[in-house]
Scaffold this active site. Structure first.
Site, PDB file in Angstrom:
ATOM      1  N   CYS A  93       0.684  -1.291   0.052  1.00  0.00           N
ATOM      2  CA  CYS A  93       0.018   0.073   0.012  1.00  0.00           C
ATOM      3  C   CYS A  93       0.711   1.299  -0.014  1.00  0.00           C
ATOM      4  CB  CYS A  93      -0.994  -0.157   1.257  1.00  0.00           C
ATOM      5  SG  CYS A  93      -2.364   0.799   0.844  1.00  0.00           S
ATOM      6  N   HIS A 193      -3.720  -5.446   1.999  1.00  0.00           N
ATOM      7  CA  HIS A 193      -3.429  -5.846   3.466  1.00  0.00           C
ATOM      8  C   HIS A 193      -4.145  -7.030   3.682  1.00  0.00           C
ATOM      9  CE1 HIS A 193      -2.209  -1.539   4.445  1.00  0.00           C
ATOM     10  NE2 HIS A 193      -3.244  -1.154   3.503  1.00  0.00           N
TER      11      HIS A 193
END
Ligand code: GLN
Length: 236
Positions: A93, A193
């Site tokens: 991310c 994630h």
């Protein structure tokens, strides 16, 4: 006895939303289950970044923490050196954004990145939040990659980077081309994630095989991991 495989957990004090530090633990555990000695080396803002580790993981972050990490990686270019010699790097991310040429925060500030990935990131109108499922483009991966995404940034790849995967459900890079993540040399970036490697053991083993200089690793029979994958694939 041979030296332990050394897994760098890079800047967990500022980058590691949603348990991304777990990726390093998954890598260590999957080595230990194969009776390969391994250890996690935490590199914090108090430490220079060593270039000698076997593989590296970086997690996601809020905009302000992400800026601190960027400055640190520019000041101590050990990660760049390690990637140049082919050490695998997993960037989650915000870390994709940090490793690119530049990113713009949701406050509109443009920050120069580390320049390891040929990509740029700018905030999108709508934050991408939720479960994501993708079809991997990388040879050696055939199972869908799943995760949880939460980012405002949308990432545009340049010609030297390719998407890790194509989005089946969710947003991913979020710039209209259906791509998710980025691959360039030994660096793999993804918006997933989870932690991503707990949910996607094939990706974990691909990183480990590369770190060990092997074509692939003998599979592990882990019913609990498979159960988690099935549960997450059903999630809406
Ligand atoms: N701050 C970045 C964004 O919103 C990354 C967020 C994250 O790592 N979860 O795009």
């Amino acid at each position: 006895m041979s030296d332990p495989v050394r897994i760098g957990l890079v800047l967990p004090d500022v980058m590691g939303t949603y348990g991304d530090g777990g990726n390093a633990l998954v890598l260590r555990q999957r080595l230990r289950l194969r009776e390969i000695d391994a250890e996690v080396v935490e590199i914090t803002l108090a430490d220079p970044v060593p270039e000698s580790l076997d593989l590296y993981t970086l997690g996601g972050a809020e905009d302000s923490a992400q800026r601190l990490a960027t400055k640190h990686l520019q000041r101590y270019p050990g990660l760049q050196r390690a990637a140049e010699r082919g050490a695998p790097v997993l960037a989650i991310c915000a870390a994709i954004q940090v490793l690119g040429h530049w990113y713009e925060t949701s406050g509109g500030e443009r920050v120069d990145g580390v320049g390891m990935l040929d990509l740029t990131t700018a905030p999108q109108a709508v934050r991408a939040i939720g479960e994501i499922v993708t079809a991997p483009n990388l040879p050696g991966l055939d199972a869908p990659l799943t995760g949880f995404e939460n980012h405002r940034g949308g990432t545009t790849l340049g010609p030297d980077a390719t998407a890790l995967a194509t989005v089946t459900r969710g947003v991913g890079n979020g710039v209209g081309d259906g791509g998710e993540g980025a691959v360039q040399g030994s660096v793999i970036g993804t918006y997933l994630h989870g932690p991503a490697l707990a949910r996607n053991p094939q990706l974990a083993d691909l990183l480990l095989a590369r770190a060990l200089g092997m074509d692939d690793l003998p599979p592990l029979d882990l019913a609990e991991v498979d159960r988690l994958r099935r549960e997450r694939l059903r999630a809406r």
